[in-house]
Design a protein around this motif. Structure first.
Motif, short mmCIF file in Angstrom:
data_model
loop_
_atom_site.label_atom_id
_atom_site.label_comp_id
_atom_site.label_asym_id
_atom_site.label_seq_id
_atom_site.Cartn_x
_atom_site.Cartn_y
_atom_site.Cartn_z
N TYR A 36 42.06 46.35 31.24
CA TYR A 36 43.41 46.18 31.79
C TYR A 36 43.36 45.39 33.09
O TYR A 36 42.61 45.72 34.01
N ASP A 37 44.16 44.33 33.17
CA ASP A 37 44.24 43.48 34.35
C ASP A 37 45.55 43.77 35.07
O ASP A 37 46.60 43.21 34.74
N GLU A 38 45.48 44.64 36.07
CA GLU A 38 46.68 45.05 36.78
C GLU A 38 47.30 43.91 37.58
O GLU A 38 48.52 43.79 37.67
N ILE A 39 46.45 43.06 38.15
CA ILE A 39 46.97 41.94 38.95
C ILE A 39 47.79 40.99 38.09
O ILE A 39 48.88 40.56 38.48
N SER A 40 47.28 40.66 36.91
CA SER A 40 48.03 39.77 36.02
C SER A 40 49.34 40.40 35.59
O SER A 40 50.37 39.71 35.46
N SER A 41 49.35 41.71 35.38
CA SER A 41 50.58 42.39 35.00
C SER A 41 51.59 42.34 36.12
O SER A 41 52.79 42.11 35.89
N VAL A 42 51.14 42.55 37.36
CA VAL A 42 52.05 42.47 38.51
C VAL A 42 52.58 41.05 38.67
O VAL A 42 53.78 40.83 38.94
N GLU A 43 51.72 40.06 38.50
CA GLU A 43 52.15 38.67 38.63
C GLU A 43 53.18 38.33 37.56
O GLU A 43 54.12 37.56 37.81
N PHE A 44 53.03 38.89 36.36
CA PHE A 44 54.05 38.68 35.32
C PHE A 44 55.39 39.24 35.77
O PHE A 44 56.43 38.59 35.61
N CYS A 45 55.39 40.43 36.36
CA CYS A 45 56.63 41.03 36.84
C CYS A 45 57.26 40.20 37.95
O CYS A 45 58.49 40.04 38.01
N CYS A 46 56.42 39.66 38.84
CA CYS A 46 56.94 38.80 39.92
C CYS A 46 57.56 37.54 39.35
O CYS A 46 58.64 37.10 39.80
N GLN A 47 56.91 36.93 38.36
CA GLN A 47 57.46 35.74 37.73
C GLN A 47 58.76 36.07 37.00
O GLN A 47 59.71 35.28 37.01
N LEU A 48 58.80 37.24 36.36
CA LEU A 48 60.02 37.67 35.69
C LEU A 48 61.16 37.81 36.69
O LEU A 48 62.29 37.38 36.43
N ALA A 49 60.88 38.42 37.85
CA ALA A 49 61.91 38.55 38.88
C ALA A 49 62.38 37.19 39.38
O ALA A 49 63.59 36.97 39.59
N ASP A 50 61.44 36.26 39.58
CA ASP A 50 61.82 34.90 40.01
C ASP A 50 62.75 34.25 38.99
O ASP A 50 63.75 33.63 39.36
N ASN A 51 62.42 34.38 37.71
CA ASN A 51 63.23 33.76 36.67
C ASN A 51 64.60 34.41 36.57
O ASN A 51 65.61 33.72 36.36
#
Length: 397
Positions: free
Chosen positions: A42-57
């Motif tokens: 499990y890559d927690e950093i990549s998961s958090v970055e996905f959420c950040c990108q989702l918020a940006d979009n």
């Protein structure tokens, strides 16, 4: 890629919001995004970055003012914040360099225009019958006075220096919950958060009238902060107490993103947050692994889900889907594997895409969302779709 997945998820969330659905789920079923796979995968950093990108979009699409992203605890916030802070500083540096280049280009244009005006004035003075140079000196003196007072108010102070920065009352430190000592516990520890807007505020040099580097679309927080949650009889009370302190939203935040809830403590915290914000905020669960599903999620809508699969042919005589063998009985290892993607993008149904020869994915079948539930079609249905597609493609009936 995670970026394209975040873009598609944002579009699906926008479609759901237009239909007044505000309790949503996003599921990226990759091993590195699955918290149940353990810390080695499990890559927690990549998961958090996905959420950040989702918020940006979501913000860029006009579906969000600002989002609160909640991970499990303070340790997860710190780990992600170190990476996000570096990327945020790099992003701000790029913005500042771009603005500096624009300012230089603007100054060059103004200097060229000023040179043209001076040249024209000189030419008029030289062609004047009086031949007096006093007029040119007066014009230059007036121009200097005009430039020196440019942008000043009547009282001689700069407009920009008098402009006060508006303060959002939601950022008042008094929003932090007071310490509690119920059940003999020590007072709760301070919340651990990462807000790139606050980090940028002290270093931003964006000019007035432009979008500031401080205008960021998310704040990163946690369910429990650094507080320990009991796994015994006090677990329920501890979890509620902690999430009320560390997981509270600010007035400016209108979207709540909860990342990868999985444990019993996460279940209590998630139920608490849904009960608290379901009527006023949009709630998005990303990679939810709560089992059994709490009743608060019964009416949630899976707006975006993607599951990659690989089909393996059974080794048996007459199976046209298995790899062909050469004369020595050795299988052709160069044959590309059959790749499958099971996807749902709200409001469409679940779709099955197959790539059997490496030439790209083809839509082979779909399943109604109302018939297969939130998790999508089962493996038996997907396998049947693949078999029918390969039988059609290779002419085996």
């Amino acid at each position: 890629s995670p970026q394209s997945a975040a873009h598609s998820a944002s579009e699906a969330i926008g479609s759901a919001l237009s239909r007044n659905k505000k309790l949503l789920q996003v599921d990226i079923r990759l091993p590195s995004f699955d918290v149940t796979q353990g810390p080695n995968i499990y890559d927690e950093i990549s998961s958090v970055e996905f959420c950040c990108q989702l918020a940006d979009n979501l913000c860029s699409d006009g579906n969000c003012n600002k989002a609160l992203i909640l991970v499990r605890d303070g340790s997860a916030v710190r780990s992600a914040a170190r990476i996000l802070d570096v990327k945020e500083r790099r992003r701000r540096q790029d913005e500042e360099e771009r603005e500096a280049r624009l300012m230089l280009d603007k100054e060059d244009e103004e200097e060229e225009d000023e040179d043209d005006v001076v040249s024209a004035s000189t030419a008029e003075d030289e062609s004047s019958p009086t031949g007096s140079g006093g007029g040119s000196d007066d014009i230059d003196s007036f121009r200097k006075q005009l430039l020196s007072g440019w942008g000043d108010d009547d009282d001689g102070t700069s407009t920009s220096s008098n402009r006060e920065q508006e303060m959002d009352p939601a950022n008042d430190p008094s929003m932090i919950a007071a310490s509690r000592t119920r059940r003999g516990r020590e007072e709760l520890k301070p919340s651990v958060t990462f807000d790139p807007s606050a980090s940028a505020a002290s270093t931003s040099t964006s000019s007035a009238g432009t979008k500031s580097a401080t205008d960021r679309s998310y704040r990163l927080g946690s369910l429990f902060g650094d507080d320990a949650v009991s796994t015994g009889a006090d677990m329920f009370a501890d979890a509620i107490e902690a999430v009320d302190t560390h997981g509270s939203m600010l007035n400016i935040e209108d979207v709540l993103i909860i990342l990868a809830p999985v444990t019993r403590e996460d279940t209590v915290a998630t139920r608490r947050l849904i009960s608290r914000y379901k009527d006023t905020k949009t709630i998005v669960l990303v990679n939810n692994r709560l089992y059994p599903e709490p009743k608060e999620l019964f009416l949630s809508e899976p707006v975006y889900s993607i599951t990659p699969l690989v089909a393996r042919a059974m080794k048996s005589e007459g199976n046209f889907m298995r790899n062909q063998s050469d004369d020595d009985g050795r299988e052709d290892d160069e044959a590309p594997p059959t790749k499958i993607i099971v996807m749902r993008r709200y409001p469409t149904d679940w779709e099955i895409f197959v790539d059997v020869d490496g030439n790209g994915f083809e839509l082979v079948d779909s399943a109604p969302a109302v018939a297969v539930g939130k998790t999508g079609p089962d493996n038996e249905f997907v396998a049947g779709c693949v078999k029918k597609h390969m039988a059609f493609k290779f002419g085996q009936y």
